[in-house]
Motif scaffolding. Structure first.
Motif, PDB file in Angstrom:
ATOM      1  N   ASN A  22      11.064  -6.991  34.837  1.00 28.21           N
ATOM      2  CA  ASN A  22      10.880  -5.230  33.504  1.00 28.21           C
ATOM      3  C   ASN A  22      11.894  -3.793  34.410  1.00 28.21           C
ATOM      4  OD1 ASN A  22       8.759  -7.457  32.155  1.00 28.21           O
ATOM      5  ND2 ASN A  22       6.908  -5.470  32.557  1.00 28.21           N
ATOM      6  N   TYR A  23      12.405  -3.416  33.372  1.00 25.31           N
ATOM      7  CA  TYR A  23      13.224  -2.146  33.963  1.00 25.31           C
ATOM      8  C   TYR A  23      13.434  -0.971  32.621  1.00 25.31           C
ATOM      9  CZ  TYR A  23      17.739  -4.621  31.596  1.00 25.31           C
ATOM     10  OH  TYR A  23      18.897  -4.639  30.256  1.00 25.31           O
ATOM     11  N   LEU A  24      13.680  -0.446  32.754  1.00 25.86           N
ATOM     12  CA  LEU A  24      14.014   1.048  32.077  1.00 25.86           C
ATOM     13  C   LEU A  24      15.348   1.442  32.798  1.00 25.86           C
ATOM     14  CD1 LEU A  24      12.303   1.899  29.712  1.00 25.86           C
ATOM     15  CD2 LEU A  24      11.461   3.468  31.233  1.00 25.86           C
ATOM     16  N   ASP A  25      16.081   1.172  31.325  1.00 22.45           N
ATOM     17  CA  ASP A  25      17.339   2.498  31.285  1.00 22.45           C
ATOM     18  C   ASP A  25      17.388   3.899  30.940  1.00 22.45           C
ATOM     19  OD1 ASP A  25      18.711   0.855  33.707  1.00 22.45           O
ATOM     20  OD2 ASP A  25      19.783   0.118  31.673  1.00 22.45           O
ATOM     21  N   VAL A  54      17.700   4.811  25.214  1.00 20.82           N
ATOM     22  CA  VAL A  54      16.819   4.417  25.953  1.00 20.82           C
ATOM     23  C   VAL A  54      16.535   2.629  26.265  1.00 20.82           C
ATOM     24  CG1 VAL A  54      14.133   3.193  26.464  1.00 20.82           C
ATOM     25  CG2 VAL A  54      15.149   6.341  25.798  1.00 20.82           C
ATOM     26  N   THR A  55      17.171   2.238  27.440  1.00 21.84           N
ATOM     27  CA  THR A  55      16.685   1.000  27.211  1.00 21.84           C
ATOM     28  C   THR A  55      15.442   0.237  28.409  1.00 21.84           C
ATOM     29  OG1 THR A  55      18.925   0.376  27.137  1.00 21.84           O
ATOM     30  CG2 THR A  55      17.967  -1.663  28.053  1.00 21.84           C
ATOM     31  N   ASP A  56      14.930  -0.873  27.093  1.00 20.33           N
ATOM     32  CA  ASP A  56      13.223  -1.141  27.733  1.00 20.33           C
ATOM     33  C   ASP A  56      13.131  -2.772  27.965  1.00 20.33           C
ATOM     34  OD1 ASP A  56      10.260  -1.408  28.356  1.00 20.33           O
ATOM     35  OD2 ASP A  56      10.457  -0.678  27.065  1.00 20.33           O
ATOM     36  N   TYR A  57      13.352  -3.391  28.998  1.00 23.35           N
ATOM     37  CA  TYR A  57      13.187  -4.764  29.100  1.00 23.35           C
ATOM     38  C   TYR A  57      11.828  -5.061  29.393  1.00 23.35           C
ATOM     39  CZ  TYR A  57      14.589  -9.387  30.586  1.00 23.35           C
ATOM     40  OH  TYR A  57      14.207 -10.515  30.288  1.00 23.35           O
ATOM     41  N   SER A  58      10.938  -5.341  28.453  1.00 22.18           N
ATOM     42  CA  SER A  58      10.043  -5.545  29.003  1.00 22.18           C
ATOM     43  C   SER A  58       9.207  -7.058  28.216  1.00 22.18           C
ATOM     44  CB  SER A  58       8.754  -4.414  28.480  1.00 22.18           C
ATOM     45  OG  SER A  58       8.910  -3.432  27.942  1.00 22.18           O
ATOM     46  N   ASP A  59       8.186  -6.796  28.864  1.00 17.46           N
ATOM     47  CA  ASP A  59       7.548  -7.861  27.589  1.00 17.46           C
ATOM     48  C   ASP A  59       6.181  -7.881  26.364  1.00 17.46           C
ATOM     49  OD1 ASP A  59       5.268  -6.972  29.307  1.00 17.46           O
ATOM     50  OD2 ASP A  59       4.748  -9.575  30.156  1.00 17.46           O
ATOM     51  N   HIS A  60       6.709  -6.455  25.741  1.00 19.38           N
ATOM     52  CA  HIS A  60       5.964  -6.242  25.113  1.00 19.38           C
ATOM     53  C   HIS A  60       5.938  -6.906  23.392  1.00 19.38           C
ATOM     54  CE1 HIS A  60       5.440  -1.459  25.816  1.00 19.38           C
ATOM     55  NE2 HIS A  60       6.445  -2.272  26.316  1.00 19.38           N
ATOM     56  N   ASP A  61       4.607  -7.184  22.902  1.00 19.67           N
ATOM     57  CA  ASP A  61       4.297  -8.068  22.347  1.00 19.67           C
ATOM     58  C   ASP A  61       5.011  -8.099  21.152  1.00 19.67           C
ATOM     59  OD1 ASP A  61       3.204 -10.048  23.574  1.00 19.67           O
ATOM     60  OD2 ASP A  61       0.832  -8.507  23.474  1.00 19.67           O
ATOM     61  N   SER A  62       5.017  -6.687  20.123  1.00 24.54           N
ATOM     62  CA  SER A  62       5.263  -6.810  19.128  1.00 24.54           C
ATOM     63  C   SER A  62       6.717  -4.945  19.110  1.00 24.54           C
ATOM     64  CB  SER A  62       4.583  -5.685  18.178  1.00 24.54           C
ATOM     65  OG  SER A  62       4.586  -5.065  17.277  1.00 24.54           O
ATOM     66  N   ALA A  63       7.570  -5.732  18.531  1.00 24.33           N
ATOM     67  CA  ALA A  63       8.834  -4.463  18.352  1.00 24.33           C
ATOM     68  C   ALA A  63       8.530  -3.099  17.836  1.00 24.33           C
ATOM     69  CB  ALA A  63       9.658  -4.974  18.201  1.00 24.33           C
ATOM     70  N   ARG A  74      11.823  -8.391  25.563  1.00 24.06           N
ATOM     71  CA  ARG A  74      12.669  -8.058  24.726  1.00 24.06           C
ATOM     72  C   ARG A  74      12.924  -7.500  25.246  1.00 24.06           C
ATOM     73  NH1 ARG A  74      10.473  -8.601  20.496  1.00 24.06           N
ATOM     74  NH2 ARG A  74       8.400  -9.544  20.592  1.00 24.06           N
ATOM     75  N   ARG A  75      15.004  -7.103  25.137  1.00 24.20           N
ATOM     76  CA  ARG A  75      15.135  -6.014  25.336  1.00 24.20           C
ATOM     77  C   ARG A  75      14.991  -4.814  24.434  1.00 24.20           C
ATOM     78  NH1 ARG A  75      21.209  -4.476  25.554  1.00 24.20           N
ATOM     79  NH2 ARG A  75      21.617  -2.994  27.306  1.00 24.20           N
ATOM     80  N   PHE A  76      14.233  -3.826  24.070  1.00 22.99           N
ATOM     81  CA  PHE A  76      14.857  -2.678  23.383  1.00 22.99           C
ATOM     82  C   PHE A  76      15.827  -1.751  23.983  1.00 22.99           C
ATOM     83  CE2 PHE A  76      13.364   1.761  22.099  1.00 22.99           C
ATOM     84  CZ  PHE A  76      12.841   1.280  20.658  1.00 22.99           C
ATOM     85  N   GLU A  77      16.488  -1.302  23.221  1.00 23.71           N
ATOM     86  CA  GLU A  77      17.015  -0.637  22.670  1.00 23.71           C
ATOM     87  C   GLU A  77      17.178   0.590  21.634  1.00 23.71           C
ATOM     88  OE1 GLU A  77      22.249  -0.469  23.607  1.00 23.71           O
ATOM     89  OE2 GLU A  77      21.286  -1.427  25.365  1.00 23.71           O
TER      90      GLU A  77
END
Length: 137
Positions: free
Chosen positions: A89-92, A108-117, A10-13
């Motif tokens: 995974n990447y982190l901006d 912050v942009t966190d593209y990773s496989d976190h289970d929970s938003a 998921r992409r968290f921003e």
């Protein structure tokens, strides 16, 4: 309708206001010593110029994929042998200045496989508090 798998990324921003100058803040985002003060337990720069970010005594290797000094940096994570991964995974971190509000924001942009938003949001909120403490914001 697609159903996400357990390992779906998921992409968290999120944008966070930071009351600090870009010149003061950027070294906390782009250097091993700066990152180790707020982001993870320890960060070492290997002789091959790859970052070893340590959380809970586990190594996580990353390299800088893109950098605009004083403005943005992207870390792309590698496998245990420090090799590139498909769909890595990447982190901006991007600094943005709003002339309207005269404020600096860290996107912050966190593209990773976190289970929970929700857990990911809580993690980043906590990290941002640590960063603000470090820069005196």
């Amino acid at each position: 309708m697609a159903v996400p798998t357990a390992n779906a990324k998921r992409r968290f921003e999120m944008e966070y206001p930071i009351n600090a100058s870009p010149n003061l803040l950027f070294p906390y985002l782009a250097s091993a010593s700066g990152l180790s003060r707020w982001f993870c337990d320890d960060v070492r720069l290997d002789p091959d110029q790859r970052f070893n970010m340590v959380w809970d005594k586990q190594n996580h290797y990353a390299e800088i994929a893109l950098q605009r000094p004083g403005r943005s940096i992207r870390y792309v994570f590698l496998d245990e042998e420090k090799q590139p991964l498909l769909d890595a995974n990447y982190l901006d971190f991007t600094l943005e200045y709003s002339k309207i509000t005269d404020s600096l924001f860290l996107r912050v942009t966190d593209y990773s496989d976190h289970d929970s938003a929700q857990e990911q949001l809580e993690l980043w909120n906590s990290l941002m508090e640590k960063l603000r403490e470090q820069v005196g914001a």
